[in-house]
Design an enzyme around this catalytic site. Structure first.
Site, short mmCIF file in Angstrom:
data_model
loop_
_atom_site.label_atom_id
_atom_site.label_comp_id
_atom_site.label_asym_id
_atom_site.label_seq_id
_atom_site.Cartn_x
_atom_site.Cartn_y
_atom_site.Cartn_z
N CYS A 2 43.39 48.36 35.61
CA CYS A 2 43.56 49.16 34.42
C CYS A 2 43.84 48.17 33.27
O CYS A 2 44.38 47.10 33.51
CB CYS A 2 44.72 50.37 34.80
N ARG A 27 38.19 46.56 32.35
CA ARG A 27 39.39 46.42 33.41
C ARG A 27 39.35 47.90 34.18
O ARG A 27 39.78 48.21 35.07
CB ARG A 27 40.66 46.07 33.13
N TRP A 75 41.43 52.86 35.72
CA TRP A 75 40.58 52.95 36.85
C TRP A 75 41.29 53.81 37.82
O TRP A 75 42.42 53.43 38.24
CB TRP A 75 40.65 51.55 37.35
N ASN A 101 49.86 50.07 35.88
CA ASN A 101 48.82 49.35 36.48
C ASN A 101 49.21 49.20 37.90
O ASN A 101 50.25 48.41 38.10
CB ASN A 101 48.24 48.11 35.75
N GLY A 102 48.64 49.51 38.95
CA GLY A 102 49.05 49.30 40.26
C GLY A 102 49.16 50.73 40.82
O GLY A 102 48.64 51.70 40.91
N GLU A 493 24.87 37.72 47.91
CA GLU A 493 25.26 37.78 46.78
C GLU A 493 24.19 38.63 45.92
O GLU A 493 24.33 39.44 44.99
CB GLU A 493 25.41 36.49 45.98
N LYS A 497 24.87 42.13 43.86
CA LYS A 497 24.52 42.17 42.23
C LYS A 497 23.74 43.64 41.93
O LYS A 497 23.86 44.56 41.32
CB LYS A 497 23.89 41.14 41.82
N GLU A 500 25.93 46.73 42.88
CA GLU A 500 26.85 47.00 41.81
C GLU A 500 26.38 47.36 40.39
O GLU A 500 27.03 48.07 39.54
CB GLU A 500 27.85 45.94 41.52
N HIS A 516 16.40 40.98 65.37
CA HIS A 516 17.42 41.76 66.08
C HIS A 516 17.86 42.93 65.71
O HIS A 516 18.85 43.48 65.98
CB HIS A 516 18.76 40.53 66.31
N LYS A 619 37.03 45.35 36.78
CA LYS A 619 36.90 43.56 36.95
C LYS A 619 37.78 43.20 37.93
O LYS A 619 37.40 42.24 38.37
CB LYS A 619 36.91 43.20 35.35
C1 AGP Z 1 31.32 40.90 42.00
O1 AGP Z 1 30.00 40.93 40.97
C2 AGP Z 1 32.21 41.82 41.89
N1 AGP Z 1 32.76 41.94 40.54
C3 AGP Z 1 33.40 41.78 42.60
O2 AGP Z 1 32.91 41.57 44.09
C4 AGP Z 1 34.53 40.38 42.55
O3 AGP Z 1 33.79 39.23 42.97
C5 AGP Z 1 35.68 40.58 43.66
O4 AGP Z 1 36.35 41.83 43.34
C6 AGP Z 1 36.67 39.44 43.52
O5 AGP Z 1 37.41 39.30 42.31
P1 AGP Z 1 38.00 37.95 42.05
O6 AGP Z 1 37.13 36.81 41.96
O7 AGP Z 1 38.52 37.98 40.64
O8 AGP Z 1 38.95 37.86 42.89
#
Ligand code: AGP
Length: 624
Positions: A2, A27, A75, A101-102, A493, A497, A500, A516, A619
């Site tokens: 958040c 965030r 969030w 936040n939390g 990766e 991408k 998400e 397999h 984020k």
């Molecule tokens: C990656 O594009 C995402 N935003 C997510 O997987 C991110 O890498 C993951 O949450 C880890 O975040 P951090 O590197 O801030 O720990």
């Protein structure tokens, strides 16, 4: 998770807080709200959806002018993204406002006790109990900072709290446990925020808060931080607390889009510089590695007999590549673990284990809890992090910062490449201090690393065909990604991408696994991206993946092949061929990942998606 902003100073609190929330919206953007102290009272507004919805609300129903206020972008964890669940939350009398936040883990019991004492709670959130508890504590002690300390001692879980009380119009109070909170100190004004991006346009002087601390910022004109504001920090019991002041090493423009439509596009374009910056100051004139900032003595590193990398998401994929580099260059066993799984498998750790915690934000709760577990077991922890002053570096034995600059887009790009560079440096340094590599061998790899920035630049200059291909596939339902060795984490990766950003099914596989089971997924016209390792490295690997391409093409797949310049063996089987510069085997992810970032971003844009703030994401995931 958040975004939180608190302000006390001489300007319009509403203007300052809203501007700060705009910088923190990445965030979390399920809802937002503000509260302002004015005319002896407290006024608040909050709205579901993005910040723009709150701004529209405020046009129709402006708040009174005041110079003290707090704000929040959410969030959602407990309770859906509705107006009622949006922060700030107030007590029944409307004298206290709090943002959070939390997660308050014991909120259900606290809520029941408050209800028995006559409090009426109107939301589904855990946060609302704090507003009522603060009101009760304030009525008994008459001081908001003390009330916050009393309340924090009742809470379990992870929390950043920022609150105001109508009876103290010159004060904002914050508290943190396992969740970020940073203080900004300007000329006659002070800020509390989850991230320095909220106030960097007004000051670059920051104060980092530690675990279980309460901070009070007060407009009083009596010294303290800058003239006109004072900052006091205590623990949860009132004892004076240590707090480190520092100067933020990037400027406000770094947190702006700089003419790009999306932060993600800007951050993809910044990768050559981010890679170069992460090497800066770490290679001496003779080409040898100098990691003086690594606060783990060489004598300890020489005794390390196991390396464990813990991380999440994109950072985890960086860790998978780090494993290959550590084992190849140092011959030390290296495991890479999802941070969220790590401590639950009862890992075998001791004083000779080096745990590397990779995190862009430095606040990912899964990774933080994993490193805490590792330290409890006696292991040394090295953080690889992009955010100065964040929790993970502070709780590690040492940190190697990536110098990517602020990464605002939720989808991680430049942070990933710089995490790779940092991990290569750690692996090389381990090899150097342990004598697993001679000085000249280290210098050779360091020189190759120094050339990568230019190679990334070259890749970025050839991405138009990738964008065209992405747009042509915008209607597809799924894309598969294959790779071997360092190409396998890159395939994962690339799939992440696309998931998400384009909200489409995408899956990465080790190419050798195809036969397999996954090969049953192959059907006519199915797009499959294949990351091909260099034929100059492990030629057997290269030959096998060329066979894999033939296998899927024979079954109708539309093959999208990423291969280095000069690799002609793949040409007959590539429906689309994306060329990358020839690089050393282990360094290839630094160039092979870039087309996949561009591909996902362009396909998401073609689908009309919000690239910087994808749905359901945030984020920094600061809850487990
Ligand atoms: C990656 O594009 C995402 N935003 C997510 O997987 C991110 O890498 C993951 O949450 C880890 O975040 P951090 O590197 O801030 O720990």
């Amino acid at each position: 998770m958040c975004g939180i902003v608190g302000y006390v100073g001489g300007q319009s609190a509403l203007d300052v807080v809203i501007a700060g929330l705009k910088r923190l919206e990445y965030r979390g953007y399920d809802s937002s709200g503000v509260a302002v102290l004015a005319d002896g009272g407290l006024a608040a507004a909050k709205k579901a959806g993005k910040l723009v919805n709150l701004e529209k609300e405020l046009v129709g129903r402006p708040l009174p002018a005041g110079a003290t206020g707090i704000g929040h972008t959410r969030w959602a964890t407990h309770g859906g993204p509705t107006d009622a669940n949006a922060h700030p939350h107030l007590d029944n009398a409307g004298r206290v406002a709090v943002v959070h936040n939390g997660i308050i883990e014991n909120f259900a019991g606290l809520r029941a006790e408050l209800a028995e004492r006559g409090h009426e709670l109107g939301s589904e959130t855990d946060t609302e109990v704090v507003a009522h508890l603060l009101a009760e504590s304030f009525s008994s002690c008459g001081d908001l900072a003390e009330a916050m300390r009393l309340v924090c001692r009742q809470l379990d879980g992870a929390f950043t709290l920022v609150a105001v009380h109508a009876d103290e119009p010159d004060v904002v109070v914050g508290a943190r446990r396992n969740s970020p909170l940073v203080v900004g100190v300007g000329e006659g004004e002070a800020f509390l925020a989850s991230d320095v991006a909220a106030f960097i346009s007004r000051t670059r002087s920051a104060i980092e808060l530690g675990q279980d601390q309460v901070v009070e910022v007060r407009r009083d004109g009596e010294g303290g931080g800058a003239a006109g504001v004072s900052v006091s920090v205590t623990d949860f019991y009132g004892a004076p607390g240590e707090a480190r002041s520092y100067r933020i090493d990037w400027d406000a423009s770094a947190a702006e889009k700089g003419g790009y439509d999306y932060f993600m596009l800007k951050e993809i374009a910044e990768q050559p510089k981010a890679v170069a910056d992460t090497l800066l100051g770490r290679i001496d004139a003779g080409g040898a590695l100098r990691l003086d900032e690594l606060r783990i003595p060489d004598s300890v590193l020489r005794e390390v007999d196991k390396v464990v990398v813990v991380a999440c998401g994109t950072a985890f994929h960086a860790g998978m590549i780090a494993k290959l580099a550590v084992e190849h260059w140092t011959r030390i066993p290296c495991e890479t673990e999802l941070a969220s799984e790590f401590r639950y498998r009862d890992p075998i750790l001791d004083a000779r284990t080096l745990v590397i915690a990779i995190s862009q934000s430095g606040e990912t709760m899964d990774t933080l809890m994993a490193l805490r577990h590792a330290r409890e077991q006696g292991a040394k922890v090295l953080a690889v992090c992009n955010t100065n002053g964040s929790t993970i570096p502070r709780e590690s034995d040492a940190v190697l910062y990536t110098h990517a600059g602020p990464e605002i887009a939720v989808a991680s790009t430049k942070a990933f490449l710089t995490q790779l560079v940092a991990c290569y440096l750690v692996a090389l340094y381990l090899a150097q201090v342990r004598g697993a590599k001679w000085g000249d061998e280290v210098r050779d790899v360091v020189r190759e690393l120094s050339e990568i920035s230019g190679e990334v630049e070259r890749v970025l200059e050839t991405m138009e065909p990738v964008r065209e291909l992405a747009r042509s596939l915008a209607g597809k339902r799924t894309v598969l990604f294959l790779g071997r060795h360092v190409g396998y984490p890159v395939a994962l990766e690339g799939a992440l991408k696309l998931k998400e950003l384009a909200y489409m099914h995408a899956e990465g596989f080790a190419a050798g696994e195809l036969k397999h089971g996954p090969i049953a997924l192959i059907e006519d016209g199915l797009p499959v991206v294949v990351v091909v390792p260099s034929p100059r490295g492990r030629s057997v690997l290269h030959d096998k993946i060329v066979s894999n391409i033939q296998e899927i093409r024979a079954r109708g797949a539309r093959t999208i092949v990423i291969a280095e310049e000069g690799d002609e063996a793949v040409v007959p089987y590539a429906d689309h061929l994306i060329r990358i510069p020839a690089t050393p085997t282990l360094l290839q992810p630094l160039v092979s990942t870039v087309p996949l970032q561009v591909f996902a971003c362009e396909l998401a844009t073609a689908r009309g998606n919000e690239v910087d703030q994808p749905r359901n994401l945030a984020k920094s995931v600061t809850v487990e």
